[in-house]
Design a protein around this motif. Sequence first.
Motif, PDB file in Angstrom:
ATOM      1  N   ALA A  95      82.858  30.018 -24.329  1.00 56.66           N
ATOM      2  CA  ALA A  95      83.617  30.993 -23.544  1.00 56.66           C
ATOM      3  C   ALA A  95      84.216  30.350 -22.298  1.00 56.66           C
ATOM      4  O   ALA A  95      85.375  30.625 -21.941  1.00 56.66           O
ATOM      5  N   ARG A  96      83.451  29.490 -21.639  1.00 58.09           N
ATOM      6  CA  ARG A  96      83.965  28.803 -20.439  1.00 58.09           C
ATOM      7  C   ARG A  96      85.147  27.899 -20.792  1.00 58.09           C
ATOM      8  O   ARG A  96      86.137  27.841 -20.062  1.00 58.09           O
ATOM      9  N   GLN A  97      85.036  27.205 -21.915  1.00 57.59           N
ATOM     10  CA  GLN A  97      86.131  26.311 -22.295  1.00 57.59           C
ATOM     11  C   GLN A  97      87.382  27.102 -22.678  1.00 57.59           C
ATOM     12  O   GLN A  97      88.497  26.709 -22.333  1.00 57.59           O
ATOM     13  N   GLU A  98      87.204  28.231 -23.364  1.00 59.58           N
ATOM     14  CA  GLU A  98      88.353  29.067 -23.699  1.00 59.58           C
ATOM     15  C   GLU A  98      88.995  29.625 -22.435  1.00 59.58           C
ATOM     16  O   GLU A  98      90.223  29.727 -22.345  1.00 59.58           O
ATOM     17  N   ALA A  99      88.173  29.975 -21.450  1.00 57.56           N
ATOM     18  CA  ALA A  99      88.704  30.467 -20.175  1.00 57.56           C
ATOM     19  C   ALA A  99      89.486  29.365 -19.456  1.00 57.56           C
ATOM     20  O   ALA A  99      90.521  29.642 -18.823  1.00 57.56           O
ATOM     21  N   ARG A 100      89.021  28.124 -19.554  1.00 61.18           N
ATOM     22  CA  ARG A 100      89.744  27.002 -18.942  1.00 61.18           C
ATOM     23  C   ARG A 100      91.115  26.830 -19.588  1.00 61.18           C
ATOM     24  O   ARG A 100      92.103  26.549 -18.904  1.00 61.18           O
ATOM     25  N   ASN A 119      91.013  23.557 -31.815  1.00 60.87           N
ATOM     26  CA  ASN A 119      89.797  22.759 -31.707  1.00 60.87           C
ATOM     27  C   ASN A 119      88.596  23.651 -31.390  1.00 60.87           C
ATOM     28  O   ASN A 119      87.507  23.470 -31.952  1.00 60.87           O
ATOM     29  N   GLN A 120      88.783  24.650 -30.520  1.00 62.24           N
ATOM     30  CA  GLN A 120      87.697  25.585 -30.202  1.00 62.24           C
ATOM     31  C   GLN A 120      87.292  26.384 -31.444  1.00 62.24           C
ATOM     32  O   GLN A 120      86.106  26.622 -31.684  1.00 62.24           O
ATOM     33  N   ARG A 121      88.268  26.796 -32.241  1.00 60.33           N
ATOM     34  CA  ARG A 121      87.958  27.529 -33.484  1.00 60.33           C
ATOM     35  C   ARG A 121      87.173  26.650 -34.453  1.00 60.33           C
ATOM     36  O   ARG A 121      86.259  27.128 -35.127  1.00 60.33           O
ATOM     37  N   ASN A 122      87.532  25.373 -34.526  1.00 55.67           N
ATOM     38  CA  ASN A 122      86.804  24.459 -35.402  1.00 55.67           C
ATOM     39  C   ASN A 122      85.347  24.320 -34.968  1.00 55.67           C
ATOM     40  O   ASN A 122      84.450  24.268 -35.812  1.00 55.67           O
ATOM     41  N   ILE A 123      85.109  24.275 -33.671  1.00 53.70           N
ATOM     42  CA  ILE A 123      83.744  24.187 -33.164  1.00 53.70           C
ATOM     43  C   ILE A 123      82.978  25.466 -33.519  1.00 53.70           C
ATOM     44  O   ILE A 123      81.839  25.407 -33.989  1.00 53.70           O
ATOM     45  N   ALA A 124      83.612  26.618 -33.315  1.00 50.73           N
ATOM     46  CA  ALA A 124      82.971  27.894 -33.640  1.00 50.73           C
ATOM     47  C   ALA A 124      82.676  27.993 -35.136  1.00 50.73           C
ATOM     48  O   ALA A 124      81.618  28.490 -35.546  1.00 50.73           O
ATOM     49  N   ARG A 125      83.585  27.500 -35.957  1.00 53.28           N
ATOM     50  CA  ARG A 125      83.386  27.515 -37.406  1.00 53.28           C
ATOM     51  C   ARG A 125      82.207  26.622 -37.800  1.00 53.28           C
ATOM     52  O   ARG A 125      81.385  26.994 -38.635  1.00 53.28           O
ATOM     53  N   ASN A 134      81.640  18.355 -25.790  1.00 49.88           N
ATOM     54  CA  ASN A 134      81.960  17.347 -24.774  1.00 49.88           C
ATOM     55  C   ASN A 134      83.357  16.776 -24.997  1.00 49.88           C
ATOM     56  O   ASN A 134      84.141  16.621 -24.053  1.00 49.88           O
ATOM     57  N   ASN A 135      83.668  16.457 -26.252  1.00 52.13           N
ATOM     58  CA  ASN A 135      84.995  15.924 -26.568  1.00 52.13           C
ATOM     59  C   ASN A 135      86.077  16.954 -26.258  1.00 52.13           C
ATOM     60  O   ASN A 135      87.130  16.615 -25.710  1.00 52.13           O
ATOM     61  N   SER A 136      85.812  18.205 -26.600  1.00 46.05           N
ATOM     62  CA  SER A 136      86.774  19.264 -26.334  1.00 46.05           C
ATOM     63  C   SER A 136      86.990  19.440 -24.838  1.00 46.05           C
ATOM     64  O   SER A 136      88.123  19.595 -24.376  1.00 46.05           O
ATOM     65  N   SER A 137      85.925  19.399 -24.077  1.00 43.54           N
ATOM     66  CA  SER A 137      86.028  19.533 -22.627  1.00 43.54           C
ATOM     67  C   SER A 137      86.880  18.410 -22.043  1.00 43.54           C
ATOM     68  O   SER A 137      87.731  18.637 -21.175  1.00 43.54           O
ATOM     69  N   ARG A 138      86.674  17.208 -22.537  1.00 40.40           N
ATOM     70  CA  ARG A 138      87.449  16.057 -22.069  1.00 40.40           C
ATOM     71  C   ARG A 138      88.933  16.235 -22.417  1.00 40.40           C
ATOM     72  O   ARG A 138      89.809  15.960 -21.605  1.00 40.40           O
ATOM     73  N   ARG A 160      92.093  16.453 -19.816  1.00 39.37           N
ATOM     74  CA  ARG A 160      93.218  15.511 -19.907  1.00 39.37           C
ATOM     75  C   ARG A 160      94.541  16.239 -20.089  1.00 39.37           C
ATOM     76  O   ARG A 160      95.553  15.852 -19.496  1.00 39.37           O
ATOM     77  N   GLN A 161      94.548  17.272 -20.929  1.00 45.19           N
ATOM     78  CA  GLN A 161      95.793  17.997 -21.160  1.00 45.19           C
ATOM     79  C   GLN A 161      96.216  18.789 -19.927  1.00 45.19           C
ATOM     80  O   GLN A 161      97.409  18.888 -19.628  1.00 45.19           O
TER      81      GLN A 161
END
Length: 104
Positions: free
Chosen positions: A30-35, A56-62, A87-91, A95-96
């Motif tokens: 949820a925090r990453q989606e909010a970011r 990428n977030q959907r892939n993690i949830a899946r 961690n990779n998604s957060s990075r 970066r983006q």
Amino acid sequence: NKLTLAAFACTLGILAAAMPAHAAVNKRQARQEARIDQGVNSGSLNRREAARLNRNQRNIARYEAKSRADGGGLSTRERANLRRMQNNSSRRIYRQKHDAQTRR
């Protein structure tokens, strides 16, 4: 006063350790989606970047749902894989959001 503060800190640590693993994983998702949403709203992410990050977030949830589907919760290895993926998604989000591309 110091004793009260120490007792409070100890209680807080116990409560944090008692939080179920799925709650921690979902809270981080949820925090990453909010970011990502914040980046879109501020203009630091364009549509293509946001779409890629959301995918990428959907892939993690899946992966999490698939890992839990066996009914046994998450194994140590699955938990480690989820942590690495997050961690990779957060990075990637960082970066983006901080690259030279912006919303037009």
